[in-house]
Design a protein around this motif. Structure first.
Motif, short mmCIF file in Angstrom:
data_model
loop_
_atom_site.label_atom_id
_atom_site.label_comp_id
_atom_site.label_asym_id
_atom_site.label_seq_id
_atom_site.Cartn_x
_atom_site.Cartn_y
_atom_site.Cartn_z
N ASN A 107 29.79 34.46 121.61
CA ASN A 107 28.33 34.87 121.00
C ASN A 107 27.32 34.98 122.24
N PRO A 140 25.76 35.84 115.64
CA PRO A 140 24.43 35.53 115.68
C PRO A 140 23.54 36.78 115.24
N ALA A 145 19.73 36.68 116.26
CA ALA A 145 19.55 36.95 117.77
C ALA A 145 19.53 38.22 118.08
#
Length: 325
Positions: free
Chosen positions: A183, A224, A227
């Motif tokens: 990630n 994620p 993000a």
């Protein structure tokens, strides 16, 4: 790179060396408080910059698309290519508006930054000559950040007779590296690519029906989403419905397609642009093609496709065209 702004009595020119995204960050845009900036606002200026640089041009993801991977055309991976520059004319006849072309692969068999650079160029030029756009894609392994970047940077710089890709796709499906490292490297790589280009950037993602319903531990942890949200212009869930034979509810291409798109947008907390890639072409039925394209259109998808060109039956194209219309 420069921008001139005025307040009615004077003109101020702000210039620097670098890409648009490197020179004009949010702080600098806010600093340039001329009349034009005050009237339009920072968000509008950013939007217009994106229009000028191409990032907001999502035409490469609209309508009917098809997929081509390295095993279809590159000399590194096949001695009998099924896709060449001549094939593009048949794609055009079948209504294809975009080719998702695998431009690089991290593998001992593929030591160069790009796959068969000359063949990529030939396909790109043949496509552009017929009004077909080309999105170059790459599947990062996250094993070596420097190698993943080497491939993507080469794609960003690639030109054939002055022509470049119409968009870039990052295929986020490899999960061999540990989840935390994977990630983190995914987020870092994404931001690095975003800072490097203003071409539209697409996230090719695993379908939430697979990772959250059928196999909740498939990704190995939380994905994620937030993000990544600001870095990608388009999201492309890969429909795996042809692999859901043991799960009748989700084997229904309409049900799984709708759920995938809704979940992607729910995770991103926004009505993001989506282009949907249906299940394996040679395992899809007439009903599958009708259902997944109809569902994608109902959810407001920009475009549809099926993986991949080499295994798409000739009879399927009429259903794909109709579904993309």
């Amino acid at each position: 790179m420069g921008i001139a702004v005025a307040d009615g009595s004077q003109i101020v020119v702000f210039k620097d060396l670098g890409l648009v995204s490197q020179v004009f960050d949010e702080q600098k845009l806010r600093w340039m408080n001329g009349r034009y900036m005050r009237e339009l606002g920072t968000d509008e200026i950013t939007r217009r910059l994106e229009e000028l640089t191409g990032r907001s041009d999502l035409r490469a993801f609209q309508g009917l698309a098809t997929w081509v991977d390295g095993y279809d055309f590159s000399r590194e991976l096949t001695s009998s290519p099924t896709v060449t520059a001549r094939t593009v004319s048949f794609m055009a006849q079948r209504g294809v508006k975009t080719i998702y072309l695998q431009a690089a692969k991290e593998s001992p068999k593929t030591p160069y930054a790009l796959l068969s650079r000359d063949r990529i160029g030939q396909i790109l030029l043949a496509a552009h000559a017929r009004g077909i756009r080309v999105v170059g894609w790459y599947l990062p392994t996250f094993d070596s950040p420097s190698e993943d970047w080497r491939h993507l940077d080469a794609m960003l710089q690639f030109k054939a007779d002055g022509q470049h890709f119409d968009g870039i796709g990052i295929d986020i499906e490899d999960k061999d590296v540990a989840i935390a490292t994977r990630n983190a490297r995914l987020v870092d790589l994404t931001r690095k690519v975003r800072a490097r280009t203003w071409l539209p950037l697409s996230a090719i993602v695993l379908p939430p029906v697979l990772t959250e319903i059928i196999h909740p531990g498939y990704w190995g942890g939380a994905f994620p989403w937030l993000a990544l949200r600001s870095s990608y212009d388009v999201w492309i869930p890969m429909g795996y419905y042809t692999a859901y034979r043991k799960w009748p509810t989700w084997r229904n291409a309409a049900t799984s397609t709708s759920e995938d798109i809704r979940r992607v947008r729910a995770h991103l907390q926004a009505q993001v642009p989506v282009a949907y890639a249906g299940g394996l072409s040679d395992a899809s039925t007439v009903t599958d093609y009708q259902r997944f394209t109809r569902a994608a259109r109902a959810e407001g998808a920009l475009g549809v496709s099926s993986y991949d060109y080499a295994i798409t039956p000739s009879w399927a194209w009429s259903y794909l065209r109709a579904g993309a219309a």
